[in-house]
Design a protein around this motif. Structure first.
Motif, short mmCIF file in Angstrom:
data_model
loop_
_atom_site.label_atom_id
_atom_site.label_comp_id
_atom_site.label_asym_id
_atom_site.label_seq_id
_atom_site.Cartn_x
_atom_site.Cartn_y
_atom_site.Cartn_z
N MET A 1 0.71 -1.11 -0.18
CA MET A 1 0.19 -0.13 0.09
C MET A 1 0.68 1.16 0.00
N GLY A 2 2.07 1.06 -0.11
CA GLY A 2 3.05 2.16 -0.18
C GLY A 2 3.99 2.45 0.70
N ALA A 3 4.19 1.84 1.92
CA ALA A 3 5.21 2.03 2.92
C ALA A 3 6.41 1.40 2.71
N ASP A 4 7.37 1.78 2.73
CA ASP A 4 8.50 1.24 2.58
C ASP A 4 9.68 1.02 3.65
N ARG A 5 9.22 1.57 4.81
CA ARG A 5 10.15 1.30 5.99
C ARG A 5 9.34 0.70 7.30
N ILE A 6 8.03 0.44 6.91
CA ILE A 6 7.55 -0.06 8.67
C ILE A 6 6.33 -1.08 7.78
N TRP A 7 6.19 -2.03 8.70
CA TRP A 7 5.09 -2.92 8.55
C TRP A 7 4.06 -2.79 9.81
N LEU A 8 2.77 -2.73 9.43
CA LEU A 8 1.97 -2.42 10.75
C LEU A 8 0.75 -3.30 10.70
N GLY A 9 0.29 -4.03 11.51
CA GLY A 9 -0.92 -4.91 11.42
C GLY A 9 -1.30 -5.58 12.92
N LYS A 10 -2.04 -6.54 12.63
CA LYS A 10 -2.66 -7.60 13.79
C LYS A 10 -2.02 -8.63 13.73
N VAL A 11 -1.96 -9.34 14.75
CA VAL A 11 -1.28 -10.70 14.83
C VAL A 11 -2.66 -11.46 15.74
N LEU A 12 -3.10 -12.51 15.17
CA LEU A 12 -4.19 -13.29 16.10
C LEU A 12 -3.56 -14.50 16.44
N ASN A 13 -3.86 -14.99 17.55
CA ASN A 13 -3.62 -16.55 18.22
C ASN A 13 -4.98 -16.79 18.65
N ASP A 14 -5.48 -18.04 18.09
CA ASP A 14 -6.55 -18.49 18.71
C ASP A 14 -6.70 -19.04 20.06
N PRO A 15 -7.36 -19.44 20.73
CA PRO A 15 -7.28 -19.72 22.14
C PRO A 15 -6.53 -21.28 22.22
N ALA A 16 -5.85 -21.10 23.16
CA ALA A 16 -4.94 -22.30 23.56
C ALA A 16 -4.00 -22.76 22.30
N TYR A 17 -3.76 -21.57 21.30
CA TYR A 17 -2.80 -21.79 20.29
C TYR A 17 -1.68 -20.97 20.40
N ARG A 18 -0.53 -21.56 19.68
CA ARG A 18 0.65 -20.98 19.67
C ARG A 18 1.45 -20.84 18.29
N SER A 19 2.39 -20.01 18.08
CA SER A 19 2.88 -19.84 16.86
C SER A 19 3.89 -21.14 16.72
N VAL A 20 4.46 -21.60 15.68
CA VAL A 20 5.77 -22.14 15.49
C VAL A 20 6.78 -21.34 15.79
N PRO A 21 8.05 -21.84 16.49
CA PRO A 21 9.08 -20.90 16.66
C PRO A 21 9.73 -20.16 15.15
N HIS A 22 9.99 -19.03 15.23
CA HIS A 22 10.16 -18.37 14.07
C HIS A 22 11.26 -16.79 14.64
N HIS A 23 11.63 -16.16 13.83
CA HIS A 23 12.30 -15.04 14.06
C HIS A 23 12.02 -14.11 12.92
N HIS A 24 12.50 -12.73 12.84
CA HIS A 24 12.18 -11.92 12.10
C HIS A 24 13.22 -11.31 11.52
N ALA A 25 14.20 -12.25 11.09
CA ALA A 25 15.49 -11.87 10.56
C ALA A 25 15.99 -10.54 10.71
N GLY A 26 16.29 -9.52 9.99
CA GLY A 26 16.88 -8.28 10.47
C GLY A 26 15.72 -7.06 10.83
N ALA A 27 14.72 -7.58 11.03
CA ALA A 27 13.57 -6.57 11.29
C ALA A 27 13.29 -6.42 12.82
N GLU A 28 13.22 -5.34 13.42
CA GLU A 28 12.90 -5.03 14.45
C GLU A 28 11.46 -5.04 14.80
N THR A 29 11.17 -5.55 16.13
CA THR A 29 9.59 -5.84 16.21
C THR A 29 8.97 -5.18 17.51
#
Length: 141
Positions: free
Chosen positions: A38-66
């Motif tokens: 949508m035109g942004a080139d230096r930021i990502w902004l959004g929502k992250v949802l986890n269903d009840p009693a769920y978890r993400s898989v292990p991950h990292h965000h490379a060189g991105a600061e979060t």
């Protein structure tokens, strides 16, 4: 000031323009609002949802600061060697995840959704890692 740009305008993103067409991890759903498409080139902004009693898989965000903010629910984030360390977060709490840091995001509730507001620079970089065993009782109470 010579750097002022009166020829620009903010870009509005309405709720019906949100997209899940972004990098994902099993156990979490990322919904992009502000992103390269949508035109942004230096930021990502959004929502992250986890269903009840769920978890993400292990991950990292490379060189991105979060940065994450718990909008709704009860979160747990595992990190460190063997994912043995964790922080619990409640509505209104923030967390900053450094670049390259492997972690797992969990919903501590068995019956309520977890909603994060997440900002990442420069983009939604997601590198999924091999899954690990965590008993459901470790993150869902």
């Amino acid at each position: 000031m010579s750097d002022l740009r009166h020829d620009l305008a903010p870009i509005r993103v309405t709720a019906d323009e949100l997209t899940v067409e972004t990098n994902q991890s099993a156990g979490a759903t990322r919904i992009a609002a502000i992103h390269r498409g949508m035109g942004a080139d230096r930021i990502w902004l959004g929502k992250v949802l986890n269903d009840p009693a769920y978890r993400s898989v292990p991950h990292h965000h490379a060189g991105a600061e979060t940065g994450g903010y718990v909008l709704k629910g009860k979160a747990r984030i595992y990190f460190g060697e063997g994912y043995r360390e964790y922080y619990d977060l409640d509505e209104g709490d923030f967390v900053q995840v450094p670049p390259w840091m492997p972690h797992i995001e969990c919903n501590r509730s068995k019956d309520a959704e977890l909603v994060w507001l997440t900002a990442r620079t420069p983009d939604n970089l997601v590198v999924n890692l091999p899954d690990v065993d965590l008993p459901a009782s470790a993150y869902a109470s």
